[in-house]
Design an enzyme around this catalytic site. Structure first.
Site, PDB file in Angstrom:
ATOM      1  N   GLU A  36       0.858  -1.202   0.000  1.00  0.00           N
ATOM      2  CA  GLU A  36       0.000   0.000   0.000  1.00  0.00           C
ATOM      3  C   GLU A  36       0.886   1.242   0.000  1.00  0.00           C
ATOM      4  OE1 GLU A  36      -2.240   2.804  -0.271  1.00  0.00           O
ATOM      5  OE2 GLU A  36      -3.420   0.961  -0.142  1.00  0.00           O
ATOM      6  N   CYS A 160     -20.568   2.785  -4.647  1.00  0.00           N
ATOM      7  CA  CYS A 160     -21.875   3.123  -4.095  1.00  0.00           C
ATOM      8  C   CYS A 160     -22.733   3.884  -5.097  1.00  0.00           C
ATOM      9  CB  CYS A 160     -21.765   3.935  -2.815  1.00  0.00           C
ATOM     10  SG  CYS A 160     -23.389   4.128  -2.078  1.00  0.00           S
ATOM     11  N   LYS A 335     -20.452  -1.722  -5.239  1.00  0.00           N
ATOM     12  CA  LYS A 335     -19.092  -1.596  -4.723  1.00  0.00           C
ATOM     13  C   LYS A 335     -19.105  -0.711  -3.473  1.00  0.00           C
ATOM     14  CE  LYS A 335     -17.206  -2.362  -9.342  1.00  0.00           C
ATOM     15  NZ  LYS A 335     -16.614  -3.683  -9.128  1.00  0.00           N
ATOM     16  N   THR A 336     -19.323  -1.353  -2.315  1.00  0.00           N
ATOM     17  CA  THR A 336     -19.433  -0.610  -1.049  1.00  0.00           C
ATOM     18  C   THR A 336     -18.670  -1.322   0.053  1.00  0.00           C
ATOM     19  OG1 THR A 336     -21.363  -1.832  -0.235  1.00  0.00           O
ATOM     20  CG2 THR A 336     -21.817   0.070  -1.649  1.00  0.00           C
ATOM     21  N   CYS A 371     -26.601   0.207   0.715  1.00  0.00           N
ATOM     22  CA  CYS A 371     -26.376   1.576   0.296  1.00  0.00           C
ATOM     23  C   CYS A 371     -27.175   2.472   1.230  1.00  0.00           C
ATOM     24  CB  CYS A 371     -26.861   1.730  -1.143  1.00  0.00           C
ATOM     25  SG  CYS A 371     -26.374   3.293  -1.814  1.00  0.00           S
TER      26      CYS A 371
END
Length: 434
Positions: A36, A160, A335-336, A371
């Protein structure tokens, strides 16, 4: 140079840290490394609230060093490519890193070339995005006095799918409070065919749209942004019904094709060929999102450019010792972070069983995602769903006295503003069960 690790994780975001911290906490693995490059870890779900002036941006950030689980190795570098046949990952400066098991979770990248002009315009002047600069978005909303407030999104998958709506609902409330709402029209243009994929949630949101007097425009594919002239250009996602029109112009007496419009407002639109240019005085959008370049250009992705994994086990379809979860995976769900919360334990168990028994388990991910749709200051709806688009409310909400999370509720707002950030930093990031 280079090193070897039993489990190598690419990405220090929600997905990478959850997998690493669960593996460490459950003492499943002794040797974990995380690649990372960033110094900072952000709690991105609060950026919508930052852009509405109701959350402190600094509170969304923590030093990456404090988030990497104790005992894990932090390889502070960028991954640049894969050699999966030899269990290798290339990095920018620290050489090749080899692994027994690999977890690919670097999150999304933005590709502004997909919407020409947007890259030059974003985060400057009246063009903003909660995704890229939520503080600038708050400045834009706070200073907006009138005209067309255009909220939109690109045709790519985005983090999201509800986020471009949430900030619109909050901004509209703010405009009302500031006494400027009567000087403007609020327009939401989307390539989608409806406001939300689950009927119970869509019904609630249409009531919100009615209450706030917002114009929805469907089948609108964002293709270009002209920052100088302040025009967002769209192509239509389907044919117009014979004898109708999408926007009324001049004395044209044709009726509107209602499939394109809900609560039509007569804002300035320029038509050139097949393109419709909506003139804006303020623009909010999500950036076009893709997997990072080093992932897209690897042998790990499917035709759509996402890491090709089994949608229930998250194991790679070709390389059994590679897993992927979160935004970069091919999993056909939203995609959350909420999705990652349910994905991570499956990946953790499968890696554990592969190490111990050389086979994966029966634990399956059902596509759960959620969401949190903030609809006003102090109000929220929680859309929870699975691969089949079934509405699947979490039974834990009943303990909070929220009996129908498809309706607006102040307790859900409290969950969004206080509960979820607390759970994120203190439970999810530390590998505890939530």
């Amino acid at each position: 140079m280079g090193s070897h690790h039993q489990v190598l994780i690419i990405g220090g975001g929600t997905a990478g840290i959850m997998v690493a911290s669960q593996l460490m906490r459950q003492k499943k693995v002794k040797d974990i490394a995380i690649i990372e490059p960033s110094d900072t870890h952000y709690y991105q779900p609060a950026w919508t609230l930052v852009a509405a002036g109701t959350y402190d941006f600094d509170k969304t950030a923590k030093p990456m060093a404090s988030i990497i689980p104790k005992g894990a190795t932090w390889i502070k570098d960028k991954a640049t490519g894969f050699d999966p046949d030899n269990n290798r990952v290339h990095t920018e400066s620290k050489g090749d890193v080899t692994y027994d098991y690999l977890v690919v979770a670097p999150g999304m990248a933005y590709d502004f070339s997909l919407v020409p002009g947007l890259g030059d315009a974003i985060d400057k002047g009246v063009v903003c995005s909660t995704y890229t600069d939520s503080k600038h978005a708050w400045d834009v909303i706070k200073n907006f006095k009138g005209g067309t407030a255009l909220f939109t999104q690109p045709t790519t998958p985005i983090k999201c799918g509800g986020a471009p709506q949430k900030i619109m609902y909050l901004a509209e409330s703010y405009f009302r409070k500031a006494g400027v709402r009567k000087n403007m029209e609020v327009v939401f243009a989307t390539s989608g065919t409806k406001i939300f994929g689950i009927k119970r949630i869509a019904d609630t949101l249409l009531k919100v749209v009615d209450r706030k007097d917002i114009n929805l425009r469907f089948y609108h594919k964002l293709v270009e942004v002209d920052g100088e002239k302040q025009i967002a250009w769209y192509e239509l996602g389907k044919d117009i019904a014979p004898g109708t029109c999408v926007v009324k112009s001049g004395d044209d007496a044709k009726p509107l094709d209602e499939t394109f419009q809900y609560n039509y407002k007569d804002v300035k639109v320029t038509i050139e060929g097949i393109r419709y240019g909506i003139h804006y005085d303020m623009l909010h959008t999500a950036p076009p999102s893709v997997a990072p370049k080093f992932v897209r250009e690897s042998s790990l992705v499917n035709e759509a450019g996402w890491v090709d994994v089994d949608k229930q086990t998250m194991q790679h379809t070709k390389y059994p010792n590679i897993f992927s979860l979160g935004d970069v995976s091919s999993l056909p769900t939203a995609k959350t972070g909420a999705a990652v919360r349910k994905q991570a334990p499956v990946v953790v168990e499968n890696i554990d069983l592969l190490i111990k028994q050389n086979k994966i388990g029966t634990k399956a991910y059902n596509g759960y995602s959620s969401c949190p749709l903030v609809t006003d200051y102090g109000k929220m709806v929680l859309a929870e769903f699975d691969y089949e688009n079934n509405f699947t409310p979490d039974p834990k909400l009943k303990q909070m006295l929220v009996f129908d999370s498809a309706k607006e509720h102040w307790r859900l707002w409290m969950l969004k503003k206080y509960g979820l950030p607390y759970l994120y930093w203190n439970k999810m990031m530390k590998g505890k069960n939530v």
